[in-house]
Design a protein around this motif. Sequence first.
Motif, short mmCIF file in Angstrom:
data_model
loop_
_atom_site.label_atom_id
_atom_site.label_comp_id
_atom_site.label_asym_id
_atom_site.label_seq_id
_atom_site.Cartn_x
_atom_site.Cartn_y
_atom_site.Cartn_z
N PHE A 135 -9.37 -19.79 10.19
CA PHE A 135 -10.53 -19.41 9.39
C PHE A 135 -11.68 -19.00 10.33
N ASN A 136 -12.38 -17.94 9.96
CA ASN A 136 -13.56 -17.45 10.69
C ASN A 136 -13.23 -16.95 12.10
N SER A 137 -11.95 -16.75 12.40
CA SER A 137 -11.58 -16.24 13.72
C SER A 137 -11.71 -14.72 13.75
N THR A 138 -12.16 -14.20 14.89
CA THR A 138 -12.25 -12.75 15.07
C THR A 138 -11.08 -12.23 15.91
N GLU A 139 -10.14 -13.10 16.25
CA GLU A 139 -9.00 -12.70 17.06
C GLU A 139 -7.94 -12.01 16.21
N THR A 140 -7.08 -11.25 16.86
CA THR A 140 -5.96 -10.59 16.18
C THR A 140 -4.97 -11.64 15.69
N PRO A 141 -4.51 -11.55 14.45
CA PRO A 141 -3.56 -12.55 13.94
C PRO A 141 -2.29 -12.60 14.79
N ASN A 142 -1.71 -13.80 14.89
CA ASN A 142 -0.46 -13.99 15.63
C ASN A 142 0.72 -13.94 14.68
N LEU A 156 -5.45 -18.43 7.55
CA LEU A 156 -5.12 -17.27 6.71
C LEU A 156 -3.79 -16.69 7.15
N TYR A 157 -2.90 -16.54 6.18
CA TYR A 157 -1.56 -16.01 6.43
C TYR A 157 -1.39 -14.69 5.68
N ARG A 158 -0.53 -13.83 6.24
CA ARG A 158 -0.28 -12.53 5.62
C ARG A 158 1.16 -12.11 5.93
N ALA A 159 1.78 -11.37 5.01
CA ALA A 159 3.11 -10.79 5.22
C ALA A 159 2.94 -9.29 5.47
#
Length: 293
Positions: free
Chosen positions: A114-121, A151-154
């Motif tokens: 949450f609130n991270s500005t990094e690229t999702p892993n 936060l998760y995403r497919a």
Amino acid sequence: MEMLQITAHANVTTLKKEIRIIINRGSQGHVTLLCGSLDHPGKFVFYLLRSQNGPLLAQSNTLTAKWPEIKLTLPRHHMASTQPVDIQFTYSKVICNSRQDNSKYWLDITYKRFNSTETPNSIKTFNIKSSDIDHQSAFRIPCDFLDEAGLYRAVFKSNYKNETIIASSGQMSVQWSNIYRLNVRVPSIFPCNKPINVIYRKPPCAGPDDKIRLFAHVRLEKVSGGTPTNAEYIKEKSVKPGTSSVNFECEWFYQKNPQYCFQYYSMAKSKAVTKQTEVCVQTNRNGKSTSKF
């Protein structure tokens, strides 16, 4: 003897795919490309040649190919480490397996805090063929991969142009589970005639590396105003699968410290450690336990 050649143009990349067909002079007919021959978006033109690399006899209009409309759906909310999640995979048209040996497709599950500005892993990858998919299918994310709040995403991808996103789901917000509990069923540490038993409750998919840590509240000397204390780490025990409690031997406790606290720490696959809950017990009988279960 004539030959039909297909050349695909997609932006600055030119991919040549040749299909050789013998045509009798003066005849008419049609050529059918098998589903999956055109496996990426682009502009395709058909050329009729007299022979391989021979003179051009005719060419078709430009055929524009696009990715099929695909929808990926995740639940909007979920609790970490509680149960698996199904990704709904829907589309309106038939999707064929690629007929190109070097084409690949996969489904990435990505995560960020949450609130991270990094690229999702990427935390989980499914290699996909169209034969794996019906007109509405589900791919299951195992419960133990959903072990952190965030936060998760497919994301459905192709190796076209190294890596191309074909479709993406909305974000799934995962919160920490409220199942974590600790309980010490004694009113005080002393008298300590047997090991202090710490009972715990955890979610069904809690990781195998979770710990229960023991901290002593140590009085600070030469400090004015009351008797402030500092939490000092003493020891930890592993939360083993199939068990519901751990024991801390009496040798780790001293009556000079006013209070001891037991804290539950979860460890995710990423090695991230998070404090989930705690219970504190007074050292002597004249105190009260702050445990809840």
